[in-house]
Write an enzyme that holds these catalytic residues in place. Structure first.
Site, PDB file in Angstrom:
ATOM      1  N   HIS A 138      10.588  -2.565 -10.437  1.00 44.28           N
ATOM      2  CA  HIS A 138       9.815  -1.852 -11.453  1.00 44.28           C
ATOM      3  C   HIS A 138      10.426  -1.834 -12.856  1.00 44.28           C
ATOM      4  O   HIS A 138      10.074  -0.984 -13.670  1.00 44.28           O
ATOM      5  CB  HIS A 138       9.590  -0.398 -11.027  1.00 44.28           C
ATOM      6  N   ASP A 188       6.406  -8.647 -13.388  1.00 45.04           N
ATOM      7  CA  ASP A 188       6.907  -7.508 -12.622  1.00 45.04           C
ATOM      8  C   ASP A 188       6.110  -7.304 -11.336  1.00 45.04           C
ATOM      9  O   ASP A 188       4.934  -7.674 -11.256  1.00 45.04           O
ATOM     10  CB  ASP A 188       6.810  -6.228 -13.462  1.00 45.04           C
ATOM     11  N   GLY A 189       6.766  -6.704 -10.339  1.00 51.24           N
ATOM     12  CA  GLY A 189       6.073  -6.397  -9.093  1.00 51.24           C
ATOM     13  C   GLY A 189       5.024  -5.316  -9.252  1.00 51.24           C
ATOM     14  O   GLY A 189       4.033  -5.296  -8.533  1.00 51.24           O
ATOM     15  N   HIS A 190       5.256  -4.397 -10.191  1.00 54.87           N
ATOM     16  CA  HIS A 190       4.273  -3.335 -10.465  1.00 54.87           C
ATOM     17  C   HIS A 190       3.716  -3.556 -11.862  1.00 54.87           C
ATOM     18  O   HIS A 190       4.379  -3.312 -12.866  1.00 54.87           O
ATOM     19  CB  HIS A 190       4.927  -1.961 -10.369  1.00 54.87           C
ATOM     20  N   HIS A 269      -1.417  -3.162  -3.270  1.00 55.50           N
ATOM     21  CA  HIS A 269      -1.184  -1.827  -3.812  1.00 55.50           C
ATOM     22  C   HIS A 269      -2.270  -1.487  -4.825  1.00 55.50           C
ATOM     23  O   HIS A 269      -2.465  -2.200  -5.810  1.00 55.50           O
ATOM     24  CB  HIS A 269       0.201  -1.800  -4.455  1.00 55.50           C
ATOM     25  N   GLU A 321       0.208   2.097   0.188  1.00 62.59           N
ATOM     26  CA  GLU A 321      -0.699   2.726  -0.794  1.00 62.59           C
ATOM     27  C   GLU A 321      -1.745   1.719  -1.253  1.00 62.59           C
ATOM     28  O   GLU A 321      -1.977   1.533  -2.440  1.00 62.59           O
ATOM     29  CB  GLU A 321       0.108   3.252  -1.987  1.00 62.59           C
ATOM     30  N   GLU A 337      -4.657   7.647  -3.960  1.00 62.43           N
ATOM     31  CA  GLU A 337      -3.702   8.225  -4.901  1.00 62.43           C
ATOM     32  C   GLU A 337      -4.394   8.583  -6.216  1.00 62.43           C
ATOM     33  O   GLU A 337      -5.230   7.831  -6.720  1.00 62.43           O
ATOM     34  CB  GLU A 337      -2.585   7.211  -5.140  1.00 62.43           C
ATOM     35  N   CYS A 339      -3.237   8.456  -9.140  1.00 65.22           N
ATOM     36  CA  CYS A 339      -2.961   7.395 -10.119  1.00 65.22           C
ATOM     37  C   CYS A 339      -3.940   6.236  -9.984  1.00 65.22           C
ATOM     38  O   CYS A 339      -4.273   5.583 -10.980  1.00 65.22           O
ATOM     39  CB  CYS A 339      -1.539   6.873  -9.951  1.00 65.22           C
ATOM     40  N   CYS A 417       4.672  10.281 -10.039  1.00 65.96           N
ATOM     41  CA  CYS A 417       3.885   9.493 -10.987  1.00 65.96           C
ATOM     42  C   CYS A 417       2.552  10.152 -11.318  1.00 65.96           C
ATOM     43  O   CYS A 417       2.051  10.036 -12.433  1.00 65.96           O
ATOM     44  CB  CYS A 417       3.678   8.082 -10.451  1.00 65.96           C
ATOM     45  N   CYS A 418       1.959  10.865 -10.360  1.00 66.41           N
ATOM     46  CA  CYS A 418       0.605  11.387 -10.557  1.00 66.41           C
ATOM     47  C   CYS A 418       0.512  12.567 -11.525  1.00 66.41           C
ATOM     48  O   CYS A 418      -0.368  12.574 -12.393  1.00 66.41           O
ATOM     49  CB  CYS A 418      -0.019  11.760  -9.213  1.00 66.41           C
TER      50      CYS A 418
END
Length: 649
Positions: A138, A188-190, A269, A321, A337, A339, A417-418
């Site tokens: 991340h 990036d992975g996210h 995800h 997720e 989620e 987010c 994060c949310c």
């Protein structure tokens, strides 16, 4: 390439929200949520999960001694908090809050390394491993949230201190990523930095940031695959387990299984996916890239027609997720989620800029009214991370496959994060109400507000008054007007309304309907009033036959609001209730809030016959009972207990 888009968003500075329903949420964020979250980030909330997000920056900058604590992406919580502050300061200047934010920004700046890199985990814990595990760790996601926080704070205050930090970090990324032989041919992975770089481009005008985002989007999923090349270089060791893995990364989980322009089904995800789709739409607009926009349309259609819950949430499983497959929408184990719904709203907003189609705004409204606000308690100090369609406290406690489903909102999360994501969205809510073309103002959400906009040769201030979500009346008036007044106003015809009427200057008119928007073109005068009256009624909603979880079941919706049953009104078990297909559904005011509309109907409860046997050949006994439903977004604000959205019919 020249930019092309149907409409452009209005500046947040040009919109002032004054709405009976939404203003209390915005005030809650401003007066309670933002200060509370600052306390949580500083570990000053009693009995809440430890964050150490601020302390990590102190340690990384040498101001404190200690070890890094938290998830590898812990810094992003601070950046999202700063973003919420920046947006909040636009509508409500607050010198005390600004001072706290300035001190936090100075702390952030002190943790940045000389070459622009910034990440407290790698600074404190693994300084020699920067950019070695992008699939899992991340790093660019965190920098993306730094950029978004910096842009918001710059817009809100005009101060460039954090923007300077963000530009330096973005320049570090631009130096290390790209098509040149000495650069990393990766991403990036996210996903997050891709959409953030577009925002940085918008405020700086520097094309290199837009081009870097475009590179990362286009590079994703290409062969040879970056994540598969990276994997052996880190000796196949996972950050999360510390062990060598026997199989390479599942590329679909990272939406890197094929080039983004070839993707048709939402996989992996859920948050990462919709953040990526948002960036794709941003770039399709700014690069006039029809092929990229076509991919966005395919992915949008797959989500909303096959993989989205009725409350506008996405992500069917807590394993990763993630999305699963078409029509797999379980009610009692879904992840949904908060987010992810926020990311879906981002995606919808960008698609509305690319083309006018009411479906985008319908989904934006659905997620906003039913999931985003469900993620926060009425006191502003407790939060849901997961938004289930069905909740059973005993199962949440006793079934390992359902422990992610909480029936009580939490004070904070180790992975938080949310909560700040909700804060930053509600603080910037004005950006989602309108967009405009050269000669048309489009009303996407019906939220009471004043908006200043230039339309052709006119400078206009439009005042909107709205009775949503409880009633269907909306009033738009031309409060100020400079110019010829020759422009159109187009408003969304919401999918939840069967009929509507329009009055302009005391005349009933029949507007032209195109792509779910009603257009009223005339020469407007100051003081003109534009009245909309949408029929608002309770509807029974049925799922597609392929959605097995909802076979033989019905959900209730009134206007934009989804409804659910709670144990406090209906007694447990809620699964024993059934609603006859011909039952009259009545509306009434809530005892604890007379403005709130509750629903009730006469139904049945399957009674316990007092038998000890687990199974029996005896027919069930059904007893008449009254069924009471409340807005889903408000569930869990009274006594803890069961909750049910889909009812047997």
């Amino acid at each position: 390439m020249s930019e092309h888009r149907a409409t452009k968003p209005l500046s947040l500075k040009s919109i002032q929200i004054q709405d009976k329903y939404w203003t209390p949420y915005i005030q809650l964020v401003r007066d309670t949520v933002i200060p509370y979250q600052w306390e949580a980030l500083n570990d000053r909330v009693e009995d809440a999960e430890r964050s150490q997000a601020i302390e990590n920056f102190r340690i990384a900058s040498g101001q404190s001694k200690g070890e890094f604590h938290g998830f590898i992406f812990q810094d992003s919580d601070v950046y999202k908090w700063v973003e919420a502050v920046g947006y909040s300061l636009i509508s409500t200047p607050n010198p005390d809050l600004e001072k706290v934010a300035d001190e936090a920004i100075a702390l952030i700046a002190s943790a940045q390394q000389e070459d622009g890199y910034i990440n407290t985990y790698y600074t404190i814990k693994e300084p020699g491993k920067r950019l070695t595990n992008l699939a899992e760790c991340h790093e660019l996601y965190v920098i993306g949230h730094l950029i978004e926080g910096a842009v918001a704070y710059y817009i809100g205050t005009g101060k460039t201190s954090l923007l300077d930090v963000a530009r330096k970090a973005a320049d570090f990324v631009a130096l290390h990523f790209g098509p040149e032989p000495h650069q990393l041919h990766g991403y990036d992975g996210h996903q997050e930095i891709e959409l953030a770089l577009v925002k940085l481009y918008e405020v700086t005008g520097e094309e290199k940031y837009l081009d870097l985002s475009f590179y990362m989007i286009n590079e994703r999923g290409q062969s040879p695959n970056f994540f598969h090349e990276e994997w052996p270089k880190r000796d196949r060791i996972s950050h999360w387990t510390g062990q060598q893995e026997s199989t390479p990364p599942d590329l679909a989980y990272w939406q890197a299984h094929k080039p983004v322009r070839e993707q048709e089904i939402a996989v992996g995800h859920a948050v990462r996916a919709v953040y990526m789709y948002t960036a794709m739409a941003d770039l399709a607009i700014r690069k006039a890239d029809d092929e990229l926009l076509a991919a966005c349309k395919r992915l949008w259609s797959n989500i909303v027609n096959r993989q989205m819950y009725i409350n506008g949430s996405i992500g069917s499983t807590h394993h990763g997720e993630a999305f699963t497959f078409d029509y797999d929408l379980p009610n009692e184990t879904n992840y949904s989620e908060t987010c992810a719904s926020i990311g879906l709203i981002f995606f919808a907003q960008r698609m509305l800029q690319a083309e006018i189609n009411s479906e985008y705004a319908d989904i934006m409204e659905r997620a906003l009214y039913n999931t985003v606000t469900a993620g926060i308690s009425s006191d502003g100090k407790h939060y849901f991370y997961v938004n289930p369609m069905e909740a059973w406290p005993k199962a949440s406690e006793g079934n390992p496959g359902r422990r992610h489903v909480k029936t009580v909102r939490q004070k904070w999360y180790g992975c938080a994060c949310c909560p700040p994501n909700v804060a930053r969205l509600l603080s910037s809510l004005g950006e989602y109400i309108y967009t405009a073309s050269t000669d048309t103002l489009y009303a996407h959400l019906f939220i009471g507000s004043d908006a200043q906009v230039e339309l052709g040769g006119s400078r206009v201030t439009v005042n909107m008054k709205s009775s949503l979500p409880w009633q269907g009346q909306v009033e738009l008036s031309i409060a100020e007007l400079e110019g010829d007044g020759d422009f159109s106003i187009a408003f969304r015809v919401p999918s939840w309304s069967d009929s509507f009427t329009v009055h302009v200057a005391d005349e009933t008119i029949e507007p032209e309907i195109r792509d779910g928007y009603a257009y009223v073109q005339r020469t407007w005068k100051r003081g003109d009033v534009f009245l909309l009256d949408f029929a608002i009624q309770t509807r029974r909603i049925y799922a597609h036959p392929e959605v097995r979880a909802n076979a033989g079941k019905v959900a209730l919706q009134r206007g934009p609001l989804l409804y659910c049953l709670e144990e406090i009104d209906n007694s447990a078990p809620l699964s024993s209730l059934s609603l006859p297909a011909d039952a009259e559904i009545r509306e009434r005011s809530a005892d604890w809030n007379p403005e709130l509309v509750m629903l009730e109907a006469e139904g049945f409860r399957r009674e316990d016959r007092g038998q000890e046997a687990l199974y029996s050949s005896a027919s069930p006994v059904k007893a008449p009972t009254r069924i009471v439903a409340v807005p889903y977004t408000l569930w869990g604000n009274r006594n803890p207990g069961e909750m049910l959205t889909w009812i047997r019919e």
